[in-house]
Design an enzyme around this catalytic site. Structure first.
Site, short mmCIF file in Angstrom:
data_model
loop_
_atom_site.label_atom_id
_atom_site.label_comp_id
_atom_site.label_asym_id
_atom_site.label_seq_id
_atom_site.Cartn_x
_atom_site.Cartn_y
_atom_site.Cartn_z
CD GLU A 171 -8.48 14.63 -35.52
OE1 GLU A 171 -9.20 14.58 -34.50
OE2 GLU A 171 -7.46 15.33 -35.59
NE ARG A 225 -10.30 18.69 -44.58
CZ ARG A 225 -9.81 18.42 -43.39
NH1 ARG A 225 -10.47 18.76 -42.29
NH2 ARG A 225 -8.61 17.83 -43.25
CG ASN A 261 -7.69 20.96 -38.85
OD1 ASN A 261 -7.39 20.07 -39.63
ND2 ASN A 261 -7.05 21.16 -37.71
CG ASP A 292 -4.14 16.21 -34.99
OD1 ASP A 292 -5.04 17.07 -35.06
OD2 ASP A 292 -4.02 15.33 -35.85
#
Length: 227
Positions: A18, A101, A103, A132
């Site tokens: 990511e 948490r 993202n 995303d």
């Protein structure tokens, strides 16, 4: 427009890659592997990969105006010292929510680092699956990686119209950024967690870093965190 070329430049086997960000000064790409709790730094000239491990899932990393990097680690904003691979907590949120948490996270034009747990941006078509990570090109258009959709799409943020689709040879595309010479290349991260053995055989490059060239559009340099 030149023809589009897609290649896996780093077969990293990230569980969930990511937050790619290009560091122009060093010709390097930074990215994270969320569940592996690692921040990675790939040198595009030497193909060398450096990495550091932190104490919680790391969801994003950004460049810092004063030098170095800052990352979202669990529910903390941490300054990273790449020389000794250490992290110093700058701020923490949701201390009472142990399983929470961040993202994702991005720096805005004012130099502020925004991170969120959830977001809704665009209603995708069925085959596009889940929106995303994303980035913006020099024409102000939005590029979105589609998780489980195996593609990045270009959108007009004012009309919501889909302008372009680029399919990749992996399903779990997670995020994208521009980089390389003149910001004319796009880098795409992806994941392999949750894939069965048969799917991994069909998609051996899952978890790798992909480079797309020939898009006919350039990106903008990433904004730097001013703190």
């Amino acid at each position: 427009m030149s023809s589009i070329k897609i290649e896996c430049v780093l077969p990293k086997n990230c569980r969930c890659g990511e937050s790619p960000v290009w560091e122009e000064a060093s010709n390097t790409l930074l990215f994270v592997d969320i569940p592996a709790k690692t921040i990675c730094r790939w040198d595009s000239l030497t193909n060398e990969v450096q990495q550091m491990t932190v104490d919680a899932p790391v969801s994003s990393v950004v460049l810092r105006q004063s030098g170095g990097y800052v990352a979202t680690v669990g529910t903390k904003f941490c300054a990273l010292n790449w020389e000794d691979r250490s992290a110093v907590v700058l701020a923490m949120v949701d201390k009472d929510k142990k399983n929470n948490r961040f993202n994702d996270g991005k720096v805005d034009p004012a130099g502020r680092y925004f991170a969120a747990n959830r977001r809704n941006v665009y209603k995708l078509e069925k085959e596009e699956q889940i929106p995303d990570g994303m980035c913006i090109d020099a024409e102000g258009k939005l590029w979105v990686a589609c998780y489980n959709g195996g593609r990045v799409i270009r959108l007009d943020p004012e009309t919501g119209k889909r302008l372009q689709t680029v399919k990749l040879p992996v399903d779990k595309t997670t995020s994208c950024c521009f980089g390389g010479k003149d910001n004319s290349e796009m880098y795409v991260t992806c994941a392999r967690d949750g894939m069965d053995p048969e799917s991994l055989l069909r998609q051996p490059e899952a978890g790798g870093i992909f480079k797309i060239t020939g898009l006919g559009v350039k990106g903008i340099c990433p904004y730097l965190y001013a703190g």
